[in-house]
Design an enzyme around this catalytic site. Structure first.
Site, PDB file in Angstrom:
ATOM      1  N   GLY A   1      10.626 -44.854   0.938  1.00 18.91           N
ATOM      2  CA  GLY A   1      11.748 -44.746   0.021  1.00 18.91           C
ATOM      3  C   GLY A   1      12.186 -43.303  -0.144  1.00 18.91           C
ATOM      4  CB  CYS A   2      15.415 -41.845  -1.153  1.00 19.38           C
ATOM      5  SG  CYS A   2      15.834 -42.877  -2.588  1.00 19.38           S
ATOM      6  CE1 TYR A   3      14.801 -39.970  -7.525  1.00 20.54           C
ATOM      7  CE2 TYR A   3      14.994 -42.355  -7.643  1.00 20.54           C
ATOM      8  CZ  TYR A   3      15.432 -41.098  -8.018  1.00 20.54           C
ATOM      9  OH  TYR A   3      16.493 -40.971  -8.889  1.00 20.54           O
TER      10      TYR A   3
ATOM     11  CB  ALA B   1      12.041 -36.120  -2.673  1.00 31.06           C
TER      12      ALA B   1
END
Length: 341
Positions: A145-147, A150
């Site tokens: 996932g994107c979160y 990061a």
């Protein structure tokens, strides 16, 4: 290599199409969608006018003719198609959360019943910087996932180098509105999104939380529980993750940076920067920027990571993982930098 995209009408799907069109070893053979099937490609994705003709096809995993299918579908929708495609021997790169987690009970707690339990645990978790070996030759990939991307790129070097205490970790992250998907809502409506910053799904309720904890726990050798708070900010794309942790005794700021440089020294898409990262610097590209500070007064580490949520956080990472699986250069087709400013 013939590539098809399921969910091509969404933001992540549209970026996949753009990247595939520019990839020297991929040939786009079909675009598929659910509610917009039958519509001209150029109407749904206007930037492709003059480049792609034809219509979006229905989601048909039985008949799609491709060597690799990218599943850019909502959580829960990918599992059914992945099951059919894998049975047919088609390589699958899944951008949903359906196959990211390894523990069935954890998946059930956060997502409910799984749509393809026989496949659960069978995909390689494709955070490339930590999975290069497992990805080699992989035919079933779960894109992070994107979160989590990061947060994990930021925190993982500190955990694996044993520079921080494992209790009390906090991740505070801000995302652009495209992270909510293409379908509009009251939250993403311009007067709401453009004039405020808001937290959502707080106090351990965001589904990306167990995904972050999963890799950190694996790296540390013990269960990690952390606090994750996401925010929606008035920009189209980008994520800035700010993580807080207590430094172990004697740890210096230089050691924090050195740990990240050791981990990412051979990574073409992660840069350890001296400055505090800015989402503008990575917007429109597939690179991540990470940076570290030590608050000597409190003994607290402040770690920063910036990515484009639709590229390094989604579609660019999917291409990167496939590149490794196929033995191609890791950043093949991802060399472009974002616009400046």
């Amino acid at each position: 290599m013939r590539a098809a995209v399921f969910g091509a009408s969404g933001y992540g799907g549209a970026e996949l199409v753009r990247l595939i069109l520019g990839h020297p070893h991929l040939r786009l053979v079909s675009l598929h969608a659910h509610s917009r099937a039958g519509e001209p490609v150029a109407r749904v994705l206007p930037s492709l006018q003059g480049l792609l003709n034809g219509e979006l096809e229905p989601l048909d995993s039985v008949r799609v003719d491709a060597d690799v299918v990218f599943l850019g579908l909502p959580h829960g929708a990918s599992a059914v198609h992945a099951k059919v495609l894998r049975k047919r021997g088609v390589r699958v790169v899944d951008l949903s959360a359906d196959f990211r987690l390894q523990d069935p009970s954890v998946y059930a707690e956060w997502y409910g019943e799984h749509g393809a339990p026989d496949l659960f645990g069978g995909a390689v978790y494709g955070l490339v910087e930590y999975a290069r070996g497992a990805l080699k030759g992989a035919e079933f990939i779960a894109v992070p996932g994107c979160y989590p991307t990061a947060a994990l790129l930021t925190l993982s070097p500190l955990v694996e180098s044993k520079l921080i205490e494992l209790d009390g970790i906090i991740v505070d992250a801000k995302s652009g509105v495209s992270g909510a998907g293409r379908r509009p809502s009251m939250v993403t409506h311009l007067p709401h999104a453009a004039e405020g910053v808001r937290a959502y799904k707080v106090a351990g309720t965001h589904r990306h939380t167990p995904e972050i904890e999963q890799l950190l726990s694996s790296l540390s050798g013990r269960d990690i529980r952390l606090s994750f708070t996401p925010h929606l900010v008035p920009m189209s794309r980008g994520i800035l993750a700010t993580a807080y942790a207590t430094a172990k005794d004697g740890v210096t700021e230089a050691q924090l940076r050195e740990a990240a440089e050791r981990r990412y020294g051979e990574s073409p898409l992660v840069e350890v920067v001296a400055e505090l990262p800015d989402t503008l610097w990575v917007r429109g590209g597939s690179r991540a920027h990470v940076s570290y500070r030590l608050d000597a007064r409190t003994g607290r580490v402040v770690a920063f990571g910036a990515i484009d949520n639709l590229l390094k956080g989604t579609s660019g990472q999917a291409i990167q993982a496939l590149n490794v699986a196929m033995g191609w250069r890791e950043d093949l087709g991802l060399e472009q930098t974002g616009p400046w400013p």
